[in-house]
Design a protein around this motif. Structure first.
Motif, PDB file in Angstrom:
ATOM      1  N   CYS A  54      71.724  67.044  80.288  1.00  0.00           N
ATOM      2  CA  CYS A  54      72.431  68.078  81.031  1.00  0.00           C
ATOM      3  C   CYS A  54      71.464  69.037  81.728  1.00  0.00           C
ATOM      4  O   CYS A  54      71.328  69.018  82.934  1.00  0.00           O
ATOM      5  N   ALA A  55      70.847  69.907  80.949  1.00  0.00           N
ATOM      6  CA  ALA A  55      69.920  70.937  81.446  1.00  0.00           C
ATOM      7  C   ALA A  55      70.566  71.872  82.465  1.00  0.00           C
ATOM      8  O   ALA A  55      69.875  72.464  83.287  1.00  0.00           O
ATOM      9  N   ASN A  56      71.902  72.012  82.416  1.00  0.00           N
ATOM     10  CA  ASN A  56      72.585  72.933  83.335  1.00  0.00           C
ATOM     11  C   ASN A  56      72.019  74.347  83.225  1.00  0.00           C
ATOM     12  O   ASN A  56      71.900  75.048  84.224  1.00  0.00           O
ATOM     13  N   CYS A  57      71.694  74.760  82.014  1.00  0.00           N
ATOM     14  CA  CYS A  57      71.178  76.119  81.813  1.00  0.00           C
ATOM     15  C   CYS A  57      69.888  76.309  82.611  1.00  0.00           C
ATOM     16  O   CYS A  57      69.723  77.307  83.312  1.00  0.00           O
ATOM     17  N   CYS A  58      68.979  75.351  82.528  1.00  0.00           N
ATOM     18  CA  CYS A  58      67.685  75.440  83.216  1.00  0.00           C
ATOM     19  C   CYS A  58      67.825  75.290  84.731  1.00  0.00           C
ATOM     20  O   CYS A  58      66.988  75.775  85.485  1.00  0.00           O
ATOM     21  N   LYS A  59      68.873  74.602  85.137  1.00  0.00           N
ATOM     22  CA  LYS A  59      69.076  74.353  86.565  1.00  0.00           C
ATOM     23  C   LYS A  59      69.786  75.514  87.260  1.00  0.00           C
ATOM     24  O   LYS A  59      69.669  75.679  88.475  1.00  0.00           O
ATOM     25  N   ASN A  60      70.530  76.310  86.501  1.00  0.00           N
ATOM     26  CA  ASN A  60      71.389  77.317  87.125  1.00  0.00           C
ATOM     27  C   ASN A  60      71.109  78.767  86.763  1.00  0.00           C
ATOM     28  O   ASN A  60      71.504  79.658  87.496  1.00  0.00           O
ATOM     29  N   TYR A  61      70.491  79.008  85.622  1.00  0.00           N
ATOM     30  CA  TYR A  61      70.321  80.385  85.152  1.00  0.00           C
ATOM     31  C   TYR A  61      68.905  80.636  84.714  1.00  0.00           C
ATOM     32  O   TYR A  61      68.157  79.713  84.402  1.00  0.00           O
ATOM     33  N   SER A  62      68.570  81.906  84.645  1.00  0.00           N
ATOM     34  CA  SER A  62      67.256  82.295  84.162  1.00  0.00           C
ATOM     35  C   SER A  62      67.395  83.059  82.859  1.00  0.00           C
ATOM     36  O   SER A  62      68.249  83.926  82.729  1.00  0.00           O
ATOM     37  N   PRO A  63      66.514  82.756  81.918  1.00  0.00           N
ATOM     38  CA  PRO A  63      66.455  83.599  80.724  1.00  0.00           C
ATOM     39  C   PRO A  63      65.750  84.904  81.087  1.00  0.00           C
ATOM     40  O   PRO A  63      65.123  85.015  82.143  1.00  0.00           O
ATOM     41  N   ARG A  64      65.857  85.870  80.181  1.00  0.00           N
ATOM     42  CA  ARG A  64      65.029  87.065  80.318  1.00  0.00           C
ATOM     43  C   ARG A  64      63.653  86.709  79.742  1.00  0.00           C
ATOM     44  O   ARG A  64      63.564  86.035  78.726  1.00  0.00           O
ATOM     45  N   PHE A  65      62.622  87.153  80.423  1.00  0.00           N
ATOM     46  CA  PHE A  65      61.262  86.984  79.928  1.00  0.00           C
ATOM     47  C   PHE A  65      60.817  88.341  79.408  1.00  0.00           C
ATOM     48  O   PHE A  65      60.503  89.242  80.184  1.00  0.00           O
ATOM     49  N   LYS A  66      60.837  88.503  78.093  1.00  0.00           N
ATOM     50  CA  LYS A  66      60.418  89.764  77.472  1.00  0.00           C
ATOM     51  C   LYS A  66      58.894  89.765  77.374  1.00  0.00           C
ATOM     52  O   LYS A  66      58.253  88.724  77.507  1.00  0.00           O
ATOM     53  N   GLN A  67      58.327  90.935  77.106  1.00  0.00           N
ATOM     54  CA  GLN A  67      56.865  91.058  77.093  1.00  0.00           C
ATOM     55  C   GLN A  67      56.187  90.056  76.146  1.00  0.00           C
ATOM     56  O   GLN A  67      55.220  89.410  76.542  1.00  0.00           O
ATOM     57  N   PRO A  68      56.706  89.858  74.909  1.00  0.00           N
ATOM     58  CA  PRO A  68      56.053  88.858  74.048  1.00  0.00           C
ATOM     59  C   PRO A  68      56.123  87.440  74.640  1.00  0.00           C
ATOM     60  O   PRO A  68      55.188  86.648  74.465  1.00  0.00           O
ATOM     61  N   ASP A  69      57.216  87.132  75.346  1.00  0.00           N
ATOM     62  CA  ASP A  69      57.347  85.824  75.998  1.00  0.00           C
ATOM     63  C   ASP A  69      56.290  85.668  77.084  1.00  0.00           C
ATOM     64  O   ASP A  69      55.617  84.631  77.181  1.00  0.00           O
ATOM     65  N   ILE A  70      56.161  86.698  77.908  1.00  0.00           N
ATOM     66  CA  ILE A  70      55.203  86.671  79.015  1.00  0.00           C
ATOM     67  C   ILE A  70      53.785  86.485  78.473  1.00  0.00           C
ATOM     68  O   ILE A  70      53.023  85.643  78.976  1.00  0.00           O
ATOM     69  N   LYS A  71      53.468  87.230  77.440  1.00  0.00           N
ATOM     70  CA  LYS A  71      52.130  87.155  76.824  1.00  0.00           C
ATOM     71  C   LYS A  71      51.864  85.742  76.291  1.00  0.00           C
ATOM     72  O   LYS A  71      50.812  85.147  76.553  1.00  0.00           O
ATOM     73  N   ARG A  72      52.823  85.187  75.560  1.00  0.00           N
ATOM     74  CA  ARG A  72      52.686  83.860  74.944  1.00  0.00           C
ATOM     75  C   ARG A  72      52.584  82.762  76.007  1.00  0.00           C
ATOM     76  O   ARG A  72      51.731  81.871  75.928  1.00  0.00           O
ATOM     77  N   ILE A  73      53.443  82.821  77.024  1.00  0.00           N
ATOM     78  CA  ILE A  73      53.468  81.790  78.067  1.00  0.00           C
ATOM     79  C   ILE A  73      52.201  81.866  78.924  1.00  0.00           C
ATOM     80  O   ILE A  73      51.600  80.832  79.244  1.00  0.00           O
TER      81      ILE A  73
END
Length: 162
Positions: A54-73
């Motif tokens: 499916c991957a509809n979520c990845c194809k249509n919406y964006s998650p929030r990227f919080k500061q710990p996410d940004i740092k880790r990624i």
């Protein structure tokens, strides 16, 4: 999806037709009963549905990227945080960092995620079908029900036990 027997081919249409019923259930249903049922309903839904189909979520919406996410990624991609933000993210109306584009820049052709081990916490938790978020954030759940087949399946089951 993995098991077509449990998921109608027109599930998105059915979900749109059931939005008012879902809303009423989420707002007025027995919250304790529903919360108690969520873990099993979540497990059951994901035993039948393969997100990689499916991957509809990845194809249509964006998650929030919080500061710990940004740092880790950024670390995983060997980039500076500012470089990651500049290349992939923008601020939305709630001042949250979200993806500049959809589908997600990290979604690969086979519907896998190039940063899966380091993905944002919103991605890890999506579609929140085993959390109280499902009941507390009604508008989000209603939107997810038209995007994510697992959310649809969980809500349809909740309607039966309500």
């Amino acid at each position: 999806m993995a098991n077509q027997d449990s998921l109608p081919a027109d599930w998105q249409k059915v979900s749109k037709e059931h939005q008012k019923s879902y809303k009423r259930l989420l707002e007025k249903g027995n919250k304790n009963k529903m919360l108690k049922a969520l873990p099993d309903l979540h497990e059951e839904a994901f035993s039948k549905i393969d997100c990689l189909e499916c991957a509809n979520c990845c194809k249509n919406y964006s998650p929030r990227f919080k500061q710990p996410d940004i740092k880790r990624i950024a670390k995983a991609l060997r980039m500076k945080e500012g470089e990651l933000v500049g290349k992939y993210l923008k601020l939305d109306e709630d001042s949250d960092y979200v993806l500049k584009q959809s589908p997600c820049a990290f979604l690969l052709d086979d519907n896998t995620c190039s940063i899966y081990e380091d993905r944002p916490s919103d991605c890890r938790r999506y579609p929140y079908t085993d959390e109280d978020v499902l009941l507390k954030r009604v508008s989000l759940t209603l939107k997810n029900a038209t995007v994510c087949p697992a959310t649809f399946v969980v809500l349809e089951q909740l309607m039966k036990i309500g």
